[in-house]
Design an enzyme around this catalytic site. Structure first.
Site, PDB file in Angstrom:
ATOM      1  N   GLY A 221      33.170  81.706  19.029  1.00 31.76           N
ATOM      2  CA  GLY A 221      32.402  82.937  19.343  1.00 31.76           C
ATOM      3  C   GLY A 221      31.404  82.841  18.092  1.00 31.76           C
ATOM      4  N   HIS A 222      30.915  81.792  17.702  1.00 33.20           N
ATOM      5  CA  HIS A 222      29.916  81.662  16.793  1.00 33.20           C
ATOM      6  C   HIS A 222      29.151  80.374  16.876  1.00 33.20           C
ATOM      7  CE1 HIS A 222      33.698  80.464  14.539  1.00 33.20           C
ATOM      8  NE2 HIS A 222      32.598  79.467  14.145  1.00 33.20           N
ATOM      9  N   ALA A 223      28.270  79.871  15.992  1.00 30.68           N
ATOM     10  CA  ALA A 223      27.762  78.572  15.701  1.00 30.68           C
ATOM     11  C   ALA A 223      27.501  78.445  14.236  1.00 30.68           C
ATOM     12  CB  ALA A 223      26.558  78.294  16.528  1.00 30.68           C
TER      13      ALA A 223
ATOM     14  N   ARG B  61      30.454  77.729  19.898  1.00 31.65           N
ATOM     15  CA  ARG B  61      31.886  77.158  20.290  1.00 31.65           C
ATOM     16  C   ARG B  61      32.579  78.454  20.632  1.00 31.65           C
ATOM     17  NH1 ARG B  61      32.705  75.357  15.243  1.00 31.65           N
ATOM     18  NH2 ARG B  61      30.354  74.967  15.404  1.00 31.65           N
TER      19      ARG B  61
ATOM     20  N   TYR C   3      25.868  81.799  12.922  1.00 30.07           N
ATOM     21  CA  TYR C   3      25.208  82.674  13.938  1.00 30.07           C
ATOM     22  C   TYR C   3      26.443  83.528  14.792  1.00 30.07           C
ATOM     23  CZ  TYR C   3      20.869  79.953  14.043  1.00 30.07           C
ATOM     24  OH  TYR C   3      19.749  79.365  13.684  1.00 30.07           O
TER      25      TYR C   3
END
Ligand code: TYD
Length: 137
Positions: free
Chosen positions: A50-52, A97, A122
């Site tokens: 749940g981030h980049a 992802r 992010y």
């Protein structure tokens, strides 16, 4: 870009005593790693990720069991199922992802090109997409 997310087949030495796989930085994967972390004891139905990342390169390996990785570069999406410890998924910077569908007892190991730095994340999908769009303008 999503097309840069690639499955890497790692060396595998088969032996009656058991198999052996190794990873050499800059040879088998396109970066040097400074950090290894792993997810384990993941309860059924849990989602991770749940981030980049802005600059981090990663290789994700199912050391045991299996899980799905949903990749999104802000324009295109794809899902990869990992279930072998001699395959890794290379994830370059600027890929959102999410990881789910963990099998019981699975272990997700990640090789990362740098130390942990919250400023490289992010954690908000909208901000990630805004920056992808700005880079394309
Ligand atoms: P988080 O990024 O939410 O994990 P995931 O994306 O795999 O679901 O990280 C969970 C917590 O662990 C968060 O407080 C940051 C911390 N953390 C570290 O301190 N060092 C690390 O190398 C990583 C990956 C996370």
């Amino acid at each position: 870009m999503i097309k840069d997310c690639k499955i890497v087949e790692l060396p595998k030495i088969d032996d009656p005593r058991g198999s052996l796989t190794f990873i050499e930085a800059d040879r088998h994967i396109p970066f040097s790693f400074q950090r290894v972390y792993y997810l384990y004891d993941v309860p059924g139905g849990a989602e991770r990720g749940g981030h980049a990342h802005k600059a981090l390169h990663q290789l994700i390996i199912a050391m045991s069991g299996s899980f799905d990785i949903h990749l999104d570069d802000g324009l295109e999406k794809k899902t990869v199922h990992l279930n072998r410890s001699y395959y890794g998924l290379y994830v370059p910077p600027m890929i959102w992802r999410e990881i789910d569908n963990f099998s019981s007892g699975s272990v997700c190991m990640v090789l990362a090109s740098d130390y942990y730095d919250e400023a490289d994340y992010y954690r908000n999908y909208g901000e990630f997409r805004d920056d992808v769009k700005k880079a394309l303008d």
